[in-house]
Design a protein around this motif. Structure first.
Motif, PDB file in Angstrom:
ATOM      1  N   GLN A   9       0.822  -1.206   0.000  1.00  0.00           N
ATOM      2  CA  GLN A   9       0.000   0.000   0.000  1.00  0.00           C
ATOM      3  C   GLN A   9       0.858   1.258   0.000  1.00  0.00           C
ATOM      4  O   GLN A   9       0.460   2.284  -0.531  1.00  0.00           O
ATOM      5  N   GLY A  10       2.021   1.201   0.562  1.00  0.00           N
ATOM      6  CA  GLY A  10       2.887   2.367   0.628  1.00  0.00           C
ATOM      7  C   GLY A  10       3.587   2.672  -0.681  1.00  0.00           C
ATOM      8  O   GLY A  10       4.108   3.756  -0.883  1.00  0.00           O
ATOM      9  N   ASN A  11       3.616   1.741  -1.588  1.00  0.00           N
ATOM     10  CA  ASN A  11       4.334   1.899  -2.839  1.00  0.00           C
ATOM     11  C   ASN A  11       3.374   2.412  -3.909  1.00  0.00           C
ATOM     12  O   ASN A  11       2.665   1.653  -4.527  1.00  0.00           O
ATOM     13  N   GLY A  12       3.358   3.724  -4.152  1.00  0.00           N
ATOM     14  CA  GLY A  12       2.468   4.306  -5.152  1.00  0.00           C
ATOM     15  C   GLY A  12       3.075   4.242  -6.539  1.00  0.00           C
ATOM     16  O   GLY A  12       4.288   4.182  -6.698  1.00  0.00           O
ATOM     17  N   VAL A  13       2.231   4.266  -7.533  1.00  0.00           N
ATOM     18  CA  VAL A  13       2.693   4.276  -8.911  1.00  0.00           C
ATOM     19  C   VAL A  13       2.737   5.737  -9.357  1.00  0.00           C
ATOM     20  O   VAL A  13       1.703   6.374  -9.532  1.00  0.00           O
ATOM     21  N   GLU A  14       3.935   6.249  -9.524  1.00  0.00           N
ATOM     22  CA  GLU A  14       4.109   7.668  -9.819  1.00  0.00           C
ATOM     23  C   GLU A  14       3.559   8.034 -11.189  1.00  0.00           C
ATOM     24  O   GLU A  14       2.966   9.098 -11.364  1.00  0.00           O
ATOM     25  N   MET A  15       3.742   7.156 -12.167  1.00  0.00           N
ATOM     26  CA  MET A  15       3.279   7.466 -13.508  1.00  0.00           C
ATOM     27  C   MET A  15       1.757   7.591 -13.535  1.00  0.00           C
ATOM     28  O   MET A  15       1.215   8.505 -14.148  1.00  0.00           O
ATOM     29  N   ALA A  16       1.056   6.675 -12.852  1.00  0.00           N
ATOM     30  CA  ALA A  16      -0.406   6.741 -12.822  1.00  0.00           C
ATOM     31  C   ALA A  16      -0.880   7.987 -12.098  1.00  0.00           C
ATOM     32  O   ALA A  16      -1.852   8.622 -12.520  1.00  0.00           O
ATOM     33  N   ASP A  17      -0.203   8.363 -11.018  1.00  0.00           N
ATOM     34  CA  ASP A  17      -0.571   9.579 -10.295  1.00  0.00           C
ATOM     35  C   ASP A  17      -0.390  10.818 -11.165  1.00  0.00           C
ATOM     36  O   ASP A  17      -1.215  11.722 -11.169  1.00  0.00           O
ATOM     37  N   GLU A  18       0.705  10.833 -11.916  1.00  0.00           N
ATOM     38  CA  GLU A  18       0.969  11.977 -12.792  1.00  0.00           C
ATOM     39  C   GLU A  18      -0.060  12.064 -13.916  1.00  0.00           C
ATOM     40  O   GLU A  18      -0.558  13.146 -14.231  1.00  0.00           O
ATOM     41  N   LEU A  19      -0.391  10.919 -14.520  1.00  0.00           N
ATOM     42  CA  LEU A  19      -1.389  10.916 -15.591  1.00  0.00           C
ATOM     43  C   LEU A  19      -2.762  11.318 -15.058  1.00  0.00           C
ATOM     44  O   LEU A  19      -3.505  12.034 -15.722  1.00  0.00           O
ATOM     45  N   ARG A  20      -3.078  10.854 -13.861  1.00  0.00           N
ATOM     46  CA  ARG A  20      -4.376  11.175 -13.267  1.00  0.00           C
ATOM     47  C   ARG A  20      -4.465  12.660 -12.939  1.00  0.00           C
ATOM     48  O   ARG A  20      -5.483  13.303 -13.176  1.00  0.00           O
ATOM     49  N   SER A  21      -3.385  13.231 -12.428  1.00  0.00           N
ATOM     50  CA  SER A  21      -3.413  14.649 -12.046  1.00  0.00           C
ATOM     51  C   SER A  21      -3.491  15.561 -13.265  1.00  0.00           C
ATOM     52  O   SER A  21      -4.077  16.634 -13.196  1.00  0.00           O
ATOM     53  N   SER A  22      -2.910  15.144 -14.376  1.00  0.00           N
ATOM     54  CA  SER A  22      -2.938  15.988 -15.576  1.00  0.00           C
ATOM     55  C   SER A  22      -4.150  15.709 -16.449  1.00  0.00           C
ATOM     56  O   SER A  22      -4.365  16.396 -17.440  1.00  0.00           O
ATOM     57  N   GLY A  23      -4.939  14.674 -16.117  1.00  0.00           N
ATOM     58  CA  GLY A  23      -6.135  14.355 -16.887  1.00  0.00           C
ATOM     59  C   GLY A  23      -5.868  13.478 -18.093  1.00  0.00           C
ATOM     60  O   GLY A  23      -6.785  13.165 -18.852  1.00  0.00           O
ATOM     61  N   LYS A  24      -4.630  13.085 -18.294  1.00  0.00           N
ATOM     62  CA  LYS A  24      -4.296  12.256 -19.451  1.00  0.00           C
ATOM     63  C   LYS A  24      -4.674  10.798 -19.261  1.00  0.00           C
ATOM     64  O   LYS A  24      -4.673  10.030 -20.218  1.00  0.00           O
TER      65      LYS A  24
END
Length: 57
Positions: A9-24
């Motif tokens: 649970q502590g290991n987040g996926v940075e790429m997915a977070d970035e895509l989600r935040s930018s709406g892509k």
């Protein structure tokens, strides 16, 4: 066993977070859905052709 769950649970996926935040992420999901729909239509058309050929024989 609980250590593995906490570690996962502590290991987040940075790429997915970035895509989600930018709406892509919606663009990525849309493209994946289009690909799956295209493959499904292609397979159904092949199935229909094979059934037609089997009936002829």
């Amino acid at each position: 066993m609980s250590y593995i769950a906490v570690f996962a649970q502590g290991n987040g996926v940075e790429m997915a977070d970035e895509l989600r935040s930018s709406g892509k992420i919606y663009v990525v999901v849309t493209i994946i859905v289009i690909i799956f729909v295209g493959l499904a239509l292609y397979l159904f058309s092949i199935d229909r052709r094979l059934k037609k050929i089997e009936k002829e024989k």
